[in-house]
Design a protein around this motif. Structure first.
Motif, PDB file in Angstrom:
ATOM      1  N   LYS A  70       0.820  -1.219   0.000  1.00  0.00           N
ATOM      2  CA  LYS A  70       0.000   0.000   0.000  1.00  0.00           C
ATOM      3  C   LYS A  70       0.855   1.270   0.000  1.00  0.00           C
ATOM      4  N   TYR A  71       1.896   1.287   0.821  1.00  0.00           N
ATOM      5  CA  TYR A  71       2.725   2.493   0.956  1.00  0.00           C
ATOM      6  C   TYR A  71       4.029   2.411   0.179  1.00  0.00           C
ATOM      7  N   ASN A  72       4.224   1.322  -0.537  1.00  0.00           N
ATOM      8  CA  ASN A  72       5.453   1.119  -1.308  1.00  0.00           C
ATOM      9  C   ASN A  72       6.690   1.312  -0.420  1.00  0.00           C
ATOM     10  N   LEU A  73       6.640   0.667   0.751  1.00  0.00           N
ATOM     11  CA  LEU A  73       7.725   0.753   1.730  1.00  0.00           C
ATOM     12  C   LEU A  73       8.192  -0.650   2.087  1.00  0.00           C
ATOM     13  N   LYS A  74       9.457  -0.777   2.363  1.00  0.00           N
ATOM     14  CA  LYS A  74      10.021  -2.034   2.862  1.00  0.00           C
ATOM     15  C   LYS A  74      10.193  -1.874   4.359  1.00  0.00           C
ATOM     16  N   HIS A  75       9.735  -2.841   5.136  1.00  0.00           N
ATOM     17  CA  HIS A  75       9.823  -2.711   6.594  1.00  0.00           C
ATOM     18  C   HIS A  75      11.281  -2.697   7.068  1.00  0.00           C
ATOM     19  N   ASN A  76      11.493  -1.973   8.150  1.00  0.00           N
ATOM     20  CA  ASN A  76      12.794  -1.860   8.816  1.00  0.00           C
ATOM     21  C   ASN A  76      13.897  -1.330   7.899  1.00  0.00           C
ATOM     22  N   SER A  77      13.521  -0.586   6.876  1.00  0.00           N
ATOM     23  CA  SER A  77      14.529  -0.052   5.966  1.00  0.00           C
ATOM     24  C   SER A  77      14.639   1.465   6.054  1.00  0.00           C
ATOM     25  N   TYR A  78      14.098   2.045   7.087  1.00  0.00           N
ATOM     26  CA  TYR A  78      14.052   3.499   7.219  1.00  0.00           C
ATOM     27  C   TYR A  78      14.678   3.912   8.542  1.00  0.00           C
ATOM     28  N   GLU A  79      15.551   4.864   8.480  1.00  0.00           N
ATOM     29  CA  GLU A  79      16.129   5.421   9.702  1.00  0.00           C
ATOM     30  C   GLU A  79      16.118   6.938   9.607  1.00  0.00           C
ATOM     31  N   ASP A  80      15.860   7.568  10.721  1.00  0.00           N
ATOM     32  CA  ASP A  80      15.985   9.017  10.798  1.00  0.00           C
ATOM     33  C   ASP A  80      16.346   9.390  12.228  1.00  0.00           C
ATOM     34  N   ASN A  81      16.397  10.664  12.502  1.00  0.00           N
ATOM     35  CA  ASN A  81      16.828  11.087  13.839  1.00  0.00           C
ATOM     36  C   ASN A  81      15.723  11.015  14.883  1.00  0.00           C
ATOM     37  N   ASN A  82      14.542  10.526  14.518  1.00  0.00           N
ATOM     38  CA  ASN A  82      13.473  10.391  15.505  1.00  0.00           C
ATOM     39  C   ASN A  82      13.593   9.136  16.357  1.00  0.00           C
ATOM     40  N   PHE A  83      14.305   8.116  15.871  1.00  0.00           N
ATOM     41  CA  PHE A  83      14.411   6.880  16.648  1.00  0.00           C
ATOM     42  C   PHE A  83      15.759   6.199  16.458  1.00  0.00           C
ATOM     43  N   LYS A  84      16.085   5.361  17.439  1.00  0.00           N
ATOM     44  CA  LYS A  84      17.273   4.506  17.385  1.00  0.00           C
ATOM     45  C   LYS A  84      16.802   3.064  17.435  1.00  0.00           C
ATOM     46  N   ILE A  85      17.510   2.199  16.756  1.00  0.00           N
ATOM     47  CA  ILE A  85      17.205   0.771  16.777  1.00  0.00           C
ATOM     48  C   ILE A  85      18.113   0.112  17.804  1.00  0.00           C
ATOM     49  N   ILE A  86      17.507  -0.624  18.736  1.00  0.00           N
ATOM     50  CA  ILE A  86      18.258  -1.316  19.785  1.00  0.00           C
ATOM     51  C   ILE A  86      18.041  -2.815  19.608  1.00  0.00           C
ATOM     52  N   LYS A  87      19.090  -3.543  19.364  1.00  0.00           N
ATOM     53  CA  LYS A  87      18.989  -4.999  19.257  1.00  0.00           C
ATOM     54  C   LYS A  87      18.781  -5.564  20.657  1.00  0.00           C
ATOM     55  N   CYS A  88      17.800  -6.451  20.780  1.00  0.00           N
ATOM     56  CA  CYS A  88      17.493  -7.038  22.092  1.00  0.00           C
ATOM     57  C   CYS A  88      17.056  -8.495  21.934  1.00  0.00           C
ATOM     58  N   PRO A  89      17.970  -9.337  21.441  1.00  0.00           N
ATOM     59  CA  PRO A  89      17.621 -10.748  21.280  1.00  0.00           C
ATOM     60  C   PRO A  89      17.328 -11.407  22.618  1.00  0.00           C
ATOM     61  N   GLY A  90      16.602 -12.487  22.553  1.00  0.00           N
ATOM     62  CA  GLY A  90      16.214 -13.237  23.744  1.00  0.00           C
ATOM     63  C   GLY A  90      14.879 -13.904  23.495  1.00  0.00           C
ATOM     64  N   HIS A  91      13.863 -13.099  23.178  1.00  0.00           N
ATOM     65  CA  HIS A  91      12.571 -13.655  22.768  1.00  0.00           C
ATOM     66  C   HIS A  91      12.739 -14.313  21.395  1.00  0.00           C
ATOM     67  N   THR A  92      13.412 -13.611  20.495  1.00  0.00           N
ATOM     68  CA  THR A  92      13.812 -14.129  19.183  1.00  0.00           C
ATOM     69  C   THR A  92      15.195 -13.573  18.876  1.00  0.00           C
ATOM     70  N   ASP A  93      15.850 -14.157  17.887  1.00  0.00           N
ATOM     71  CA  ASP A  93      17.164 -13.646  17.467  1.00  0.00           C
ATOM     72  C   ASP A  93      17.061 -12.274  16.816  1.00  0.00           C
TER      73      ASP A  93
END
Length: 166
Positions: free
Chosen positions: A69-92
């Motif tokens: 619908k939005y012609n977007l690929k998930h998890n492929s966008y970064e900007d200064n509004n958020f940081k991605i924190i890896k937190c494996p444990g529930h899943t890799d």
């Protein structure tokens, strides 16, 4: 900074899909199911990213629909509004999205109110969960956590329980 956080509970497992709008940018987080129900909350919004905390079925059931619908690929966008924190444990592949300016974190099935994610499913690991909890403990207590199921909580409140989980 203007922002709004909406929670849309979807699917048989009552998964929390979040829609966060900061100024004129909207982020769709964990579109788990019931695309029509989610779509009602996206009217007239500028969806710039689809963010997924992990790839269990209850978090991605409507993902393909919204990517098309939005012609977007998930998890492929970064900007200064958020940081991605890896937190494996529930899943890799578990990650949390930390919106530092508004002191909130979308943590999927990593941390819940009074609990943490299961580690007995494929890709789960109690050792990695312990490491992730130790790492997240360095973040400020006032961060509001928005989990994949159930009510929001604060990191400070949840930190007090971490020692009892293992």
């Amino acid at each position: 900074m203007n922002y709004k956080i909406e929670r849309v509970v979807v699917g048989n497992l009552q998964e929390n899909c979040y829609i966060i709008t900061i100024d004129n940018k909207t982020y769709l987080i964990d579109p788990g199911d019931e695309e029509e129900k989610i779509e009602k909350h996206l009217k007239d919004k500028n969806v710039v990213a689809i963010l997924v905390t992990h790839h269990h079925f209850d978090h991605v059931g409507a993902l393909e629909y919204f990517e098309k619908k939005y012609n977007l690929k998930h998890n492929s966008y970064e900007d200064n509004n958020f940081k991605i924190i890896k937190c494996p444990g529930h899943t890799d592949d578990s990650v949390s999205y930390y919106f530092e300016k508004i002191k909130c974190m979308f943590c999927g099935d990593f941390i819940f109110l009074d609990s943490i994610g299961r580690m007995d499913l494929p890709g789960g690991s109690s050792k990695k969960m312990q490491e992730s909890l130790n790492s997240i403990s360095t973040y400020p207590d006032e961060i509001i956590l928005y989990p994949g199921h159930g009510d929001k909580t604060s990191l400070g409140y949840e930190k007090r329980h971490f020692k009892y989980y293992f």
